[in-house]
Design an enzyme around this catalytic site. Structure first.
Site, mmCIF file in Angstrom:
data_model
loop_
_atom_site.group_PDB
_atom_site.id
_atom_site.type_symbol
_atom_site.label_atom_id
_atom_site.label_comp_id
_atom_site.label_asym_id
_atom_site.label_seq_id
_atom_site.Cartn_x
_atom_site.Cartn_y
_atom_site.Cartn_z
ATOM 1 N N GLY A 15 0.776 -1.245 0.000
ATOM 2 C CA GLY A 15 0.000 0.000 0.000
ATOM 3 C C GLY A 15 0.801 1.285 0.000
ATOM 4 N N ARG A 94 -5.897 -7.932 -8.842
ATOM 5 C CA ARG A 94 -6.953 -8.752 -9.468
ATOM 6 C C ARG A 94 -7.529 -7.985 -10.634
ATOM 7 N NH1 ARG A 94 -9.208 -13.248 -7.587
ATOM 8 N NH2 ARG A 94 -11.176 -12.891 -8.658
ATOM 9 N N ASN A 110 -6.102 3.339 -12.273
ATOM 10 C CA ASN A 110 -5.125 2.313 -11.909
ATOM 11 C C ASN A 110 -3.727 2.866 -12.124
ATOM 12 O OD1 ASN A 110 -4.049 -0.314 -11.330
ATOM 13 N ND2 ASN A 110 -3.778 -0.634 -13.536
ATOM 14 N N HIS A 112 0.223 1.605 -12.948
ATOM 15 C CA HIS A 112 0.950 0.441 -13.486
ATOM 16 C C HIS A 112 2.425 0.822 -13.690
ATOM 17 C CE1 HIS A 112 1.294 -3.364 -15.580
ATOM 18 N NE2 HIS A 112 2.018 -2.743 -16.494
ATOM 19 N N ASP A 148 -5.096 -2.899 -18.489
ATOM 20 C CA ASP A 148 -4.043 -1.874 -18.624
ATOM 21 C C ASP A 148 -4.105 -1.121 -19.960
ATOM 22 O OD1 ASP A 148 -3.072 -2.675 -16.136
ATOM 23 O OD2 ASP A 148 -1.648 -4.100 -16.985
ATOM 24 N N GLU A 177 5.929 6.770 -9.047
ATOM 25 C CA GLU A 177 4.512 6.411 -8.866
ATOM 26 C C GLU A 177 3.888 7.265 -7.763
ATOM 27 O OE1 GLU A 177 3.473 2.218 -8.578
ATOM 28 O OE2 GLU A 177 5.312 1.654 -9.598
HETATM 29 C C1 GAR Z 1 3.160 -0.777 -7.646
HETATM 30 O O1 GAR Z 1 4.414 -0.790 -8.267
HETATM 31 C C2 GAR Z 1 2.086 -0.723 -8.701
HETATM 32 O O2 GAR Z 1 2.399 0.054 -9.802
HETATM 33 C C3 GAR Z 1 1.954 -2.176 -9.066
HETATM 34 O O3 GAR Z 1 2.084 -2.866 -7.853
HETATM 35 C C4 GAR Z 1 2.882 -2.112 -6.959
HETATM 36 C C5 GAR Z 1 2.074 -1.931 -5.690
HETATM 37 O O4 GAR Z 1 2.845 -1.282 -4.726
HETATM 38 N N1 GAR Z 1 0.722 -2.448 -9.703
HETATM 39 C C6 GAR Z 1 0.572 -3.283 -10.722
HETATM 40 O O5 GAR Z 1 1.485 -3.907 -11.184
HETATM 41 C C7 GAR Z 1 -0.823 -3.400 -11.273
HETATM 42 N N2 GAR Z 1 -0.822 -3.992 -12.549
HETATM 43 P P1 GAR Z 1 2.160 -0.612 -3.459
HETATM 44 O O6 GAR Z 1 1.236 -1.682 -2.833
HETATM 45 O O7 GAR Z 1 3.303 -0.290 -2.554
HETATM 46 O O8 GAR Z 1 1.384 0.583 -3.908
#
Ligand code: GAR
Length: 257
Positions: A15, A94, A110, A112, A148, A177
């Site tokens: 998170g 998911r 979202n 990514h 995506d 991010e």
């Molecule tokens: C992040 O890098 C996000 O971009 C990726 O998971 C990680 C979650 O980190 N999401 C995906 O790959 C979705 N397709 P976080 O729980 O620390 O935010």
């Protein structure tokens, strides 16, 4: 008090992106506030982070349901009960079904860790490294039924350096991010705030499974029927009032003459 868009965040893990949004929302001028954090995994560390920030959390464990439809119905109901207007997927691992996504058209975003449309799906950082790319980054986009692939809101780039591995590259992207997500959510929240009807009766519209795409769903059929009935009663009353008044006038005229 200024009007803020009600945000629901979906997580599956640590998170850190959720936390970036939590921090952004502490700014009184930020156009959104987080009303619920939902995890599909009971052990997600992000839940404790949200609770520490005083945000209500919920676990909707997909494994506890007989199938995706039942899980997503439960998720939908929770979001509706909390009057969520914008859903942010923050490491939510998911894929949401087309039916769910359509109910929330233009209301799910979202993040990514790649420069979409490059490397949708799993392990985009490892794939960019394996391809010998010199650059990568992150993308925040609106969610559509295709994975995506929705309209891009914000992208941030990072270099891929000699000697990088998945961890070093992922960490470099993650830093971006945390800047990109609050930026993109601000854009979305401001868009929703500008649209006068967008926030009105979201709940009723979504309950009925109506698309919010054009945000033209401010008329609830039950209320319309009620308004029509009231108007009919008023018309009847006016008609009888006129008849009675005219009769009185005629009687008075006859009497005086
Ligand atoms: C992040 O890098 C996000 O971009 C990726 O998971 C990680 C979650 O980190 N999401 C995906 O790959 C979705 N397709 P976080 O729980 O620390 O935010």
């Amino acid at each position: 008090m200024i009007r803020k868009i009600r945000i629901g965040i979906l997580i599956s893990g640590r998170g850190s992106n959720m936390n970036a949004l939590v921090e952004a929302c502490t700014d009184p001028a930020y156009p959104g506030r987080i009303v619920t954090v939902i995890s599909n995994r009971p052990q997600a560390p992000g839940l404790a982070l949200a609770q520490k920030a005083g945000i209500p959390t919920a676990v909707i464990d997909h494994t506890a349901f007989p199938g995706t439809a039942a899980f997503e119905e439960n998720l939908h109901n929770h979001l509706i009960q909390n009057e969520v207007e914008l859903i942010c997927l923050a490491g939510f691992m998911r894929l949401l079904g087309a039916g769910f996504v359509r109910k929330w058209t233009d209301r799910i975003v979202n993040i990514h860790p790649s420069l979409l449309p490059d490397y949708p799906g799993l392990q985009p950082q490892a794939r960019a490294l394996a391809d010998g790319r010199r650059e990568s980054g992150c993308t925040v986009h609106i969610v559509t039924p295709e994975m995506d692939a929705g309209p891009i809101l914000v992208q941030r780039r990072v270099p891929i350096l000699p000697g990088d591995n998945t961890e070093t590259l992922s960490a470099r992207i993650l830093e971006q991010e945390h800047l990109a997500y609050p930026e993109a959510v601000r854009v979305m929240a401001e868009r929703l705030l500008k649209n006068k009807t967008a926030n009105y009766k979201t709940e009723a519209a979504l309950q009925k499974g109506l698309s919010m795409e054009n945000h033209n769903v401010s008329v609830n059929p039950e209320e319309l029927a009620r308004a029509r009935a009231m108007w009919k009663d008023f018309a009847h009353f006016t008609k009888y009032a006129i008849i009675v008044s005219v009769s009185i006038l005629v009687l008075m005229a006859v009497f005086l003459l």
